[in-house]
Motif scaffolding. Sequence first.
Motif, PDB file in Angstrom:
ATOM      1  N   LEU A   3     -23.861  -7.427  27.531  1.00 22.66           N
ATOM      2  CA  LEU A   3     -24.069  -8.577  26.643  1.00 22.66           C
ATOM      3  C   LEU A   3     -25.210  -8.265  25.681  1.00 22.66           C
ATOM      4  N   ASN A   5     -27.200  -9.850  22.984  1.00 23.12           N
ATOM      5  CA  ASN A   5     -27.481 -11.152  22.373  1.00 23.12           C
ATOM      6  C   ASN A   5     -28.409 -10.966  21.175  1.00 23.12           C
ATOM      7  N   VAL A   7     -30.534 -13.063  18.376  1.00 21.54           N
ATOM      8  CA  VAL A   7     -31.062 -14.401  18.092  1.00 21.54           C
ATOM      9  C   VAL A   7     -32.016 -14.344  16.906  1.00 21.54           C
ATOM     10  N   LYS A  14     -28.759 -12.303  11.205  1.00 17.87           N
ATOM     11  CA  LYS A  14     -28.048 -12.027  12.472  1.00 17.87           C
ATOM     12  C   LYS A  14     -26.622 -11.547  12.216  1.00 17.87           C
ATOM     13  N   GLN A  36     -22.336 -18.909  18.835  1.00 17.84           N
ATOM     14  CA  GLN A  36     -22.666 -20.313  19.105  1.00 17.84           C
ATOM     15  C   GLN A  36     -22.664 -21.031  17.762  1.00 17.84           C
ATOM     16  N   ILE A  95     -23.254 -11.345  21.195  1.00 21.17           N
ATOM     17  CA  ILE A  95     -23.435 -12.790  21.198  1.00 21.17           C
ATOM     18  C   ILE A  95     -24.414 -13.165  20.099  1.00 21.17           C
ATOM     19  N   GLU A  96     -24.050 -14.166  19.317  1.00 18.67           N
ATOM     20  CA  GLU A  96     -24.965 -14.702  18.310  1.00 18.67           C
ATOM     21  C   GLU A  96     -25.363 -16.100  18.743  1.00 18.67           C
ATOM     22  N   LYS A  99     -29.499 -19.124  22.837  1.00 15.49           N
ATOM     23  CA  LYS A  99     -30.882 -18.842  23.232  1.00 15.49           C
ATOM     24  C   LYS A  99     -31.235 -19.456  24.578  1.00 15.49           C
ATOM     25  N   TYR A 101     -29.757 -19.568  27.305  1.00 19.53           N
ATOM     26  CA  TYR A 101     -29.299 -18.868  28.503  1.00 19.53           C
ATOM     27  C   TYR A 101     -30.213 -17.732  28.929  1.00 19.53           C
ATOM     28  N   PHE A 103     -30.672 -14.638  28.062  1.00 24.41           N
ATOM     29  CA  PHE A 103     -30.216 -13.258  28.140  1.00 24.41           C
ATOM     30  C   PHE A 103     -31.232 -12.384  27.406  1.00 24.41           C
ATOM     31  N   CYS A 105     -32.538 -10.210  24.617  1.00 24.08           N
ATOM     32  CA  CYS A 105     -32.034 -10.355  23.252  1.00 24.08           C
ATOM     33  C   CYS A 105     -32.769  -9.471  22.255  1.00 24.08           C
TER      34      CYS A 105
END
Length: 141
Positions: A3, A5, A7, A14, A36, A95-96, A99, A101, A103, A105
Amino acid sequence: MRLINIVGHSNSGKTTLIVRLVPMLSELGRVATLKQLGCHSFKLPEGKDTTLHFEAGAECATGVDTEKSVVAVRGGNLFSILDYYHWLGIEYVVIEGFKEYQFPCAVIGDYRSECMVMDNPSAKDICYNLDLFAEYDPHRK
């Protein structure tokens, strides 16, 4: 499944980074993205058959043409989509957002996060440091 991520604040770059990153990751394996949407909602085309199927209550409505499939799945559960990607054999999920969660990043712009593992990286920087990002296992949620 790894994953990655990304952010940052709105308009920080991004999506530009992701558009550069996806082809590089695609050379390493199967890639999916997950965005997201935040405060705006994706609109299904009004009056189209697939939209009508979804509005009628289908859990999942899919439209297929000769180049792609578009899937609308009821509910907004991040882990359901990650489980689906895992089932499909996806190796990298970019993933964009998401925040909340926590992960690991890559942060773009001046946004700060306790989960930051890279600060304003290039797509190459991310590819060289994939081990900094979380490995997803649907059995260890």
